[in-house]
Design a protein around this motif. Sequence first.
Motif, PDB file in Angstrom:
ATOM      1  N   THR A 256       3.152  -4.741   6.694  1.00 31.32           N
ATOM      2  CA  THR A 256       3.015  -6.076   6.087  1.00 31.32           C
ATOM      3  C   THR A 256       3.085  -7.159   7.153  1.00 31.32           C
ATOM      4  O   THR A 256       2.238  -8.061   7.199  1.00 31.32           O
TER       5      THR A 256
ATOM      6  N   LYS B  85       7.624   1.988   7.681  1.00 34.82           N
ATOM      7  CA  LYS B  85       7.474   3.299   7.021  1.00 34.82           C
ATOM      8  C   LYS B  85       6.223   4.045   7.480  1.00 34.82           C
ATOM      9  O   LYS B  85       5.952   5.151   6.988  1.00 34.82           O
TER      10      LYS B  85
ATOM     11  N   GLU C 298      11.118  -7.472  15.267  1.00 30.20           N
ATOM     12  CA  GLU C 298      11.351  -6.167  14.641  1.00 30.20           C
ATOM     13  C   GLU C 298      12.723  -5.661  15.094  1.00 30.20           C
ATOM     14  O   GLU C 298      12.984  -5.562  16.287  1.00 30.20           O
TER      15      GLU C 298
ATOM     16  N   VAL D 190       4.054  -0.958  -3.731  1.00 34.15           N
ATOM     17  CA  VAL D 190       4.549  -0.130  -2.633  1.00 34.15           C
ATOM     18  C   VAL D 190       3.450   0.372  -1.687  1.00 34.15           C
ATOM     19  O   VAL D 190       3.720   0.655  -0.526  1.00 34.15           O
TER      20      VAL D 190
ATOM     21  N   ILE E 291       0.252   1.011   0.836  1.00 30.06           N
ATOM     22  CA  ILE E 291      -0.149   0.345   2.082  1.00 30.06           C
ATOM     23  C   ILE E 291      -1.157  -0.784   1.815  1.00 30.06           C
ATOM     24  O   ILE E 291      -0.990  -1.893   2.343  1.00 30.06           O
TER      25      ILE E 291
ATOM     26  N   GLU F 237       1.476   8.695   4.497  1.00 25.92           N
ATOM     27  CA  GLU F 237       0.499   9.689   4.923  1.00 25.92           C
ATOM     28  C   GLU F 237      -0.946   9.189   4.810  1.00 25.92           C
ATOM     29  O   GLU F 237      -1.796   9.528   5.620  1.00 25.92           O
ATOM     30  N   SER F 238      -1.230   8.403   3.783  1.00 23.15           N
ATOM     31  CA  SER F 238      -2.624   8.035   3.524  1.00 23.15           C
ATOM     32  C   SER F 238      -2.652   6.732   2.734  1.00 23.15           C
ATOM     33  O   SER F 238      -1.608   6.225   2.308  1.00 23.15           O
TER      34      SER F 238
HETATM   35  C1  FAD Z   1       8.552   8.409   2.807  1.00 28.05           C
HETATM   36  C2  FAD Z   1       7.509   7.423   2.393  1.00 28.05           C
HETATM   37  C3  FAD Z   1       6.200   7.830   2.223  1.00 28.05           C
HETATM   38  C4  FAD Z   1       5.230   6.922   1.828  1.00 28.05           C
HETATM   39  N1  FAD Z   1       3.929   7.329   1.684  1.00 28.05           N
HETATM   40  C5  FAD Z   1       2.971   6.434   1.407  1.00 28.05           C
HETATM   41  C6  FAD Z   1       1.605   6.815   1.412  1.00 28.05           C
HETATM   42  O1  FAD Z   1       1.245   7.965   1.709  1.00 28.05           O
HETATM   43  N2  FAD Z   1       0.688   5.874   1.091  1.00 28.05           N
HETATM   44  C7  FAD Z   1       1.042   4.575   0.802  1.00 28.05           C
HETATM   45  O2  FAD Z   1       0.153   3.750   0.526  1.00 28.05           O
HETATM   46  N3  FAD Z   1       2.325   4.170   0.844  1.00 28.05           N
HETATM   47  C8  FAD Z   1       3.289   5.066   1.152  1.00 28.05           C
HETATM   48  N4  FAD Z   1       4.595   4.670   1.214  1.00 28.05           N
HETATM   49  C9  FAD Z   1       4.908   3.255   0.987  1.00 28.05           C
HETATM   50  C10 FAD Z   1       4.543   2.386   2.179  1.00 28.05           C
HETATM   51  O3  FAD Z   1       4.585   3.131   3.359  1.00 28.05           O
HETATM   52  C11 FAD Z   1       5.511   1.226   2.305  1.00 28.05           C
HETATM   53  O4  FAD Z   1       5.677   0.582   1.066  1.00 28.05           O
HETATM   54  C12 FAD Z   1       5.014   0.207   3.323  1.00 28.05           C
HETATM   55  O5  FAD Z   1       4.728   0.828   4.549  1.00 28.05           O
HETATM   56  C13 FAD Z   1       6.045  -0.895   3.471  1.00 28.05           C
HETATM   57  O6  FAD Z   1       5.634  -1.781   4.469  1.00 28.05           O
HETATM   58  P1  FAD Z   1       6.446  -3.106   4.773  1.00 28.05           P
HETATM   59  O7  FAD Z   1       5.902  -3.651   6.045  1.00 28.05           O
HETATM   60  O8  FAD Z   1       6.421  -3.996   3.578  1.00 28.05           O
HETATM   61  O9  FAD Z   1       7.953  -2.649   4.945  1.00 28.05           O
HETATM   62  P2  FAD Z   1       8.613  -1.717   6.052  1.00 28.05           P
HETATM   63  O10 FAD Z   1       7.707  -0.632   6.449  1.00 28.05           O
HETATM   64  O11 FAD Z   1       9.943  -1.397   5.494  1.00 28.05           O
HETATM   65  O12 FAD Z   1       8.771  -2.678   7.295  1.00 28.05           O
HETATM   66  C14 FAD Z   1       9.772  -3.664   7.344  1.00 28.05           C
HETATM   67  C15 FAD Z   1      10.239  -3.789   8.778  1.00 28.05           C
HETATM   68  O13 FAD Z   1      11.187  -4.836   8.853  1.00 28.05           O
HETATM   69  C16 FAD Z   1      12.180  -4.471   9.786  1.00 28.05           C
HETATM   70  N5  FAD Z   1      13.361  -5.294   9.521  1.00 28.05           N
HETATM   71  C17 FAD Z   1      14.227  -5.212   8.480  1.00 28.05           C
HETATM   72  N6  FAD Z   1      15.171  -6.166   8.569  1.00 28.05           N
HETATM   73  C18 FAD Z   1      14.888  -6.874   9.702  1.00 28.05           C
HETATM   74  C19 FAD Z   1      15.491  -8.010  10.329  1.00 28.05           C
HETATM   75  N7  FAD Z   1      16.573  -8.608   9.825  1.00 28.05           N
HETATM   76  N8  FAD Z   1      14.934  -8.489  11.475  1.00 28.05           N
HETATM   77  C20 FAD Z   1      13.830  -7.910  12.002  1.00 28.05           C
HETATM   78  N9  FAD Z   1      13.226  -6.819  11.445  1.00 28.05           N
HETATM   79  C21 FAD Z   1      13.739  -6.326  10.302  1.00 28.05           C
HETATM   80  C22 FAD Z   1      12.365  -2.991   9.555  1.00 28.05           C
HETATM   81  O14 FAD Z   1      12.961  -2.353  10.672  1.00 28.05           O
HETATM   82  C23 FAD Z   1      10.931  -2.536   9.300  1.00 28.05           C
HETATM   83  O15 FAD Z   1      10.286  -2.096  10.471  1.00 28.05           O
HETATM   84  C24 FAD Z   1       5.591   5.568   1.607  1.00 28.05           C
HETATM   85  C25 FAD Z   1       6.910   5.146   1.785  1.00 28.05           C
HETATM   86  C26 FAD Z   1       7.864   6.064   2.176  1.00 28.05           C
HETATM   87  C27 FAD Z   1       9.274   5.608   2.379  1.00 28.05           C
END
Ligand code: FAD
Length: 469
Positions: free
Chosen positions: A15, A45, A37, A444, A446, A61-62
Amino acid sequence: MATRWRVAVVGGGITGLAAALRLRDRAPEGTEITVYEQSGALGGKLRTGELAGGPVEFGAESFLMRDPVGGESAAVTLVRRLGLADRIVHPTVGQAALAVDGGLRPIPGGTLVGVPGDLAKVAAVARPTPAADHDGGRPLLGPGEDVSVGALVRARFGDEVVDRLVDPMLGGVYAGRADDLSLATTMPALARAARVEHTLLGAVRAAQAATPRAPGEPVFGTLAGGLGTLVDAAATAGEATVRRNAAVRELTPVGPGWRLTVGPTRDPEHVDVDAVVLAVPARPAARLLAGPAAEVAAQIGELDYASVALVTLALPEPALPALSGFLVPGTEGLLIKASTFFTTKWGHLRRSDGLALVRASVGRYRDEAQLQRPDQDLAATVHREMSAVLDTPLPAPVDGHVQRWGGALPQYTPGHLDRVAAARAALRATRPTLALAGAGYDGVGIPVCVRSGETAAEEIITALEGSGR
Ligand SMILES: Cc1cc2nc3c(=O)[nH]c(=O)nc-3n(C[C@H](O)[C@H](O)[C@H](O)COP(=O)(O)OP(=O)(O)OC[C@H]3O[C@@H](n4cnc5c(N)ncnc54)[C@H](O)[C@@H]3O)c2cc1C
């Protein structure tokens, strides 16, 4: 002359990276963009690792190829923007199974995340109650109404369809239960149709007809080389300053902008910026906003999360069925909730050394105690349960990996989208230079996260333009 904008993106998951890239593409030239970060790696994730000498996903994964309202998904558009479209690959084996009654049954086609559009097609797995799905003379849901997926489907199709089909399919994505999860957030197309249609069968069919799929059109894609290539390419193209191991601990309003407190308490760094994209999960976001926007913090802090662990095993020449994997309903009493046969599902991962990579996801919402077990115990249980489900003793693994994802999967309860809309409206009214983005809000997957980051970037651009900066 207007000063240059300084924008902080807090959170380096997909995101935050999508937000930084959109800022780079659309904000005035010279805008200073910094991604903070807290961990040592970008991607959140999305984490491509290595097992037995080959690449493997330890996280997501995808991605879905299609947007739920039609057209290509935001993930695919991002992949194109990054020049990686020629690396998109699709599953070579798409059929998955359900582990029910001690055996494997093919997951029936023609459903929306397990909710059938043709009751006959699911009869081998669950017996629906068609009489309950009567036309009551009005839409299933009122305007803006939200319910849990389980409540709606139980009332219309009966318990078996929920317990044996919908629950394992939703559980495979959210590690949560259909009875808790919001229809509007987890199945928006079905929620829209349910506000018009008088029966659930009609709503499923209407939702399916709204986005017809061409025969053979792939549902999922990933990148040869792993999703880590998406993370790296997005970070590079965003041309942002990337600060790893830089946790943002406090956000303080300063005039129309913000002061960030970054790094360890004993040696904090203060940075002033014009705007913030807050792209961290809802819990840390609520902590950061507790001072400057208490009402918003309370609204977003309500969201609970499930924890999961992913156990990946490298098995020498196991006898695996021609399936992409299997899902396990909670009623089966197994630790495994979903399993993926990586080297069967994805042709590009097949190996010449005969090793098969299989992955199991363990951990269900409110059953986190199971995850307290040591890695070895989890791996041994997965190996034993998989042998039992496949009804064949699997060979001993030559390598293995356990990836724990604590508090990783949002459990959106009914009304979630309204709470998020209220939080965003309050921010726009009082603090428009901060935008919320990520899996804690919009969904949730990607693609949804990518779109969420891009939308937040555009909101920030609008806010800064409006302020005359
Ligand atoms: C095991 C698993 C498998 C999944 N498989 C799939 C899939 O196959 N396909 C799909 O579409 N989705 C999948 N998902 C969902 C998807 O991967 C996630 O919803 C998405 O990647 C979330 O992205 P994000 O950037 O919103 O959050 P995150 O990936 O959680 O990124 C947030 C970031 O913020 C950082 N952070 C937190 N607090 C702070 C702070 N105070 N200061 C600085 N940095 C901070 C964290 O370290 C992290 O790197 C899966 C999720 C999981 C857990």
